[in-house]
Write a protein that holds these residues in place. Sequence first.
Motif, PDB file in Angstrom:
ATOM      1  N   TYR A 113     -10.166  -1.397   6.459  1.00  0.00           N
ATOM      2  CA  TYR A 113     -11.741  -1.241   6.356  1.00  0.00           C
ATOM      3  C   TYR A 113     -12.232  -2.379   6.320  1.00  0.00           C
ATOM      4  O   TYR A 113     -13.266  -2.531   6.561  1.00  0.00           O
ATOM      5  CB  TYR A 113     -11.692   0.119   5.666  1.00  0.00           C
ATOM      6  N   LEU A 127      -8.449  -0.424   0.439  1.00  0.00           N
ATOM      7  CA  LEU A 127      -9.370  -0.413   1.842  1.00  0.00           C
ATOM      8  C   LEU A 127      -8.956  -1.889   2.052  1.00  0.00           C
ATOM      9  O   LEU A 127      -9.026  -1.614   3.778  1.00  0.00           O
ATOM     10  CB  LEU A 127     -10.540  -0.764   1.697  1.00  0.00           C
ATOM     11  N   SER A 128      -9.228  -2.820   1.997  1.00  0.00           N
ATOM     12  CA  SER A 128      -8.759  -3.991   2.479  1.00  0.00           C
ATOM     13  C   SER A 128      -7.411  -3.778   3.411  1.00  0.00           C
ATOM     14  O   SER A 128      -7.321  -4.205   4.234  1.00  0.00           O
ATOM     15  CB  SER A 128      -9.032  -5.415   1.872  1.00  0.00           C
ATOM     16  N   MET A 165      -5.610  -1.149   4.198  1.00  0.00           N
ATOM     17  CA  MET A 165      -6.261  -0.661   5.300  1.00  0.00           C
ATOM     18  C   MET A 165      -6.380  -1.229   6.242  1.00  0.00           C
ATOM     19  O   MET A 165      -6.873  -0.397   7.379  1.00  0.00           O
ATOM     20  CB  MET A 165      -6.293   0.554   4.849  1.00  0.00           C
ATOM     21  N   THR A 186       1.006  -1.734  -0.100  1.00  0.00           N
ATOM     22  CA  THR A 186       0.146  -0.285  -0.249  1.00  0.00           C
ATOM     23  C   THR A 186       0.929   1.313  -0.112  1.00  0.00           C
ATOM     24  O   THR A 186       0.720   2.193  -0.699  1.00  0.00           O
ATOM     25  CB  THR A 186      -0.641  -0.326   1.354  1.00  0.00           C
ATOM     26  N   GLY A 208      -9.527  -0.147  -4.944  1.00  0.00           N
ATOM     27  CA  GLY A 208      -9.802   0.655  -4.175  1.00  0.00           C
ATOM     28  C   GLY A 208     -10.295  -0.637  -3.709  1.00  0.00           C
ATOM     29  O   GLY A 208      -9.768  -0.652  -1.923  1.00  0.00           O
ATOM     30  N   GLY A 209     -10.935  -1.757  -3.125  1.00  0.00           N
ATOM     31  CA  GLY A 209     -11.133  -2.656  -2.414  1.00  0.00           C
ATOM     32  C   GLY A 209     -10.025  -3.357  -2.010  1.00  0.00           C
ATOM     33  O   GLY A 209     -10.181  -3.684  -0.773  1.00  0.00           O
TER      34      GLY A 209
END
Length: 188
Positions: free
Chosen positions: A160, A155-156, A158, A105, A151-152
Amino acid sequence: MEPVRRIVGGRRADTVQRLLDAALEEIRAVEYGELSVRSVARRADVSPATAYTYFSSKDHLISSVVWRKIQETTSAFDDDTDLHQMVRRITNVFADEPELSRACTSALLGDDPEVKRLRDEIGTELARSLTRGLGSLPPTAVNSVTMALVGGLVLSGMGYIPFDDVADRLVDLVNQLQQASGRRGRKR
């Protein structure tokens, strides 16, 4: 596409593979901020100068690990691999290696030209694979699904949403796009 700055073969390819393997081991052992090309070189039992011959920065090195993992995963897809299976296999790369997920990331957002090149390659490979799994959706829908996957993954990475949810959510999105595409097609 090689992740390194120059094409290598023979013993040099073995050295690059040792560095990539050592980078993954180092990611598992230390926080990303503590990781360095020097520490990976030490773990791979090569000189820092040798490591820098192939990798311009730690971001480049970690991006190269991710690129190799993506290549290994997508090369196993065949004509019978459906979209859900594809996305599940891609997300498993990161779910199985949470330290790699956190590191990539940061690494993939780097401005190193080699990272940009690999980021483009990874995006292209994901889009190519998704295109195979999406069938007849228009290119704009494929672009949207690719963006949703990336994006998924972010987010994963991170923390979320769980990685396991990404495939299900993406398949739901595709079903909605297909329904919308079918409705528009019938109205014309």
